[in-house]
Design a protein around this motif. Sequence first.
Motif, PDB file in Angstrom:
ATOM      1  N   VAL A 104       0.834  -1.202   0.000  1.00 61.82           N
ATOM      2  CA  VAL A 104       0.000   0.000   0.000  1.00 61.82           C
ATOM      3  C   VAL A 104       0.865   1.246   0.000  1.00 61.82           C
ATOM      4  O   VAL A 104       0.579   2.233  -0.696  1.00 61.82           O
ATOM      5  N   LEU A 105       1.946   1.228   0.767  1.00 66.53           N
ATOM      6  CA  LEU A 105       2.751   2.423   1.005  1.00 66.53           C
ATOM      7  C   LEU A 105       3.850   2.634  -0.025  1.00 66.53           C
ATOM      8  O   LEU A 105       4.354   3.758  -0.166  1.00 66.53           O
ATOM      9  N   ARG A 106       4.210   1.589  -0.748  1.00 69.80           N
ATOM     10  CA  ARG A 106       5.351   1.669  -1.657  1.00 69.80           C
ATOM     11  C   ARG A 106       5.138   2.737  -2.723  1.00 69.80           C
ATOM     12  O   ARG A 106       4.137   2.746  -3.434  1.00 69.80           O
ATOM     13  N   GLY A 107       6.077   3.678  -2.799  1.00 68.53           N
ATOM     14  CA  GLY A 107       6.064   4.705  -3.827  1.00 68.53           C
ATOM     15  C   GLY A 107       5.223   5.927  -3.504  1.00 68.53           C
ATOM     16  O   GLY A 107       5.190   6.869  -4.305  1.00 68.53           O
ATOM     17  N   LEU A 108       4.550   5.940  -2.346  1.00 68.18           N
ATOM     18  CA  LEU A 108       3.721   7.096  -2.006  1.00 68.18           C
ATOM     19  C   LEU A 108       4.576   8.254  -1.506  1.00 68.18           C
ATOM     20  O   LEU A 108       5.563   8.052  -0.796  1.00 68.18           O
ATOM     21  N   ALA A 109       4.169   9.464  -1.846  1.00 65.31           N
ATOM     22  CA  ALA A 109       4.813  10.645  -1.287  1.00 65.31           C
ATOM     23  C   ALA A 109       4.532  10.718   0.207  1.00 65.31           C
ATOM     24  O   ALA A 109       3.575  10.126   0.717  1.00 65.31           O
ATOM     25  N   ALA A 110       5.378  11.443   0.925  1.00 66.72           N
ATOM     26  CA  ALA A 110       5.185  11.610   2.366  1.00 66.72           C
ATOM     27  C   ALA A 110       3.879  12.356   2.627  1.00 66.72           C
ATOM     28  O   ALA A 110       3.443  13.174   1.810  1.00 66.72           O
ATOM     29  N   GLY A 111       3.270  12.061   3.767  1.00 64.25           N
ATOM     30  CA  GLY A 111       2.051  12.774   4.137  1.00 64.25           C
ATOM     31  C   GLY A 111       1.010  11.861   4.735  1.00 64.25           C
ATOM     32  O   GLY A 111       1.224  10.654   4.917  1.00 64.25           O
TER      33      GLY A 111
END
Length: 375
Positions: A104-111
Amino acid sequence: MGTAAAPLDVSTMQARLVKLRVAATKAGMAAVVVTPGSDLRYLIGVGGSSFERLTALVVPADSDALPVFVSPALEFAELGDVPLDELGVEVRTWVDGDDPYPLVLRGLAAGRLAVSDMTPALHVLRLAVAGEREQVLAGPVLRELRMRKDAAEIEQLRQVGEAIDRVHERVPHFLQLGRTEAQVGADIAAAIVEEGHAVAEFVIVGSGPNGASPHHGVSDRVIERGDVVVVDIGGPLPSGYNSDSTRTYAVGPPRESGVLAAYAALHAAQQAAVDAVRPGVTCEQVDHAARSVLEEAGLAEHFIHRTGHGIGLDVHEEPYIVSGNDLPLEPGMTFSVEPGVYFAGRWGARIEDIVLVTADGVERLNNRPHDLVEL
């Protein structure tokens, strides 16, 4: 588990995903994580419910990042013809023994992550362990899309409103002296399906003192002469769009004194609330319109719930027609108008229609008569 639901056209899904990105950006979110339920059905036509295996659609706010669909490999085939490739959605499958939460988190921008409201704690907490990110409810973001129904949704709600009206037309045939609430309810449930619903989602047959409990259901109580009976029924079409309508019946002349006067006030309250509906009026103003009529009749203490709730893919969704909700109404919003009066241990009554906010007023989506029906 995600399953194929009633199909949406690709252009509708694309438009909804774009709107979700825009709403997430405005809300300051890095991404929206949507697990199976009505939100996922709304976005890409995938039905089903969440279980112990994680399924999720991840929609980044960043327009340059692809949406991602995370699915157990053994369930992915059940999605059928959902056009994920055409939508530009990257698929990440996993097998038992893998940890799916980093997918789910892979490659997501911070935030911050906005997580759909009905996501089980099992997944919310494990997602929190997988990454140091603040999580918030996605409801405030998704409601900006779902509260305003498009033309296709409105047509579905008109159809299901007509279908439940046909059921109420048949209720007097079922609601007979000497039958139990459960027997009447079983006939109504069958009629709901016969009239085009996929399933009877709920059936309330509240006779006599049971009518004073707004969410009673059915029981083995035998319907007696003089009973006032609340019948609140609904369910979804195969497309997922729901009906919800209540009418009140009397089996012979009501035995309770004051029923006719109280019902007349309730009838006036429901009409006043419907008449108040138009763009720019707030949800609480509609609630106040119903409540003030009952207050003038000395019945305010017997109106014990909000005036209404939004309806669509969920029976209860935004907007809520309740005191304290200053949300202005807009064209395309659909919700119930359902004031009631309840006298504990004695009787109750409710009148409920689904209404649509139009460009300059209101349209009722239920059109059965509102008078107390004496059988």
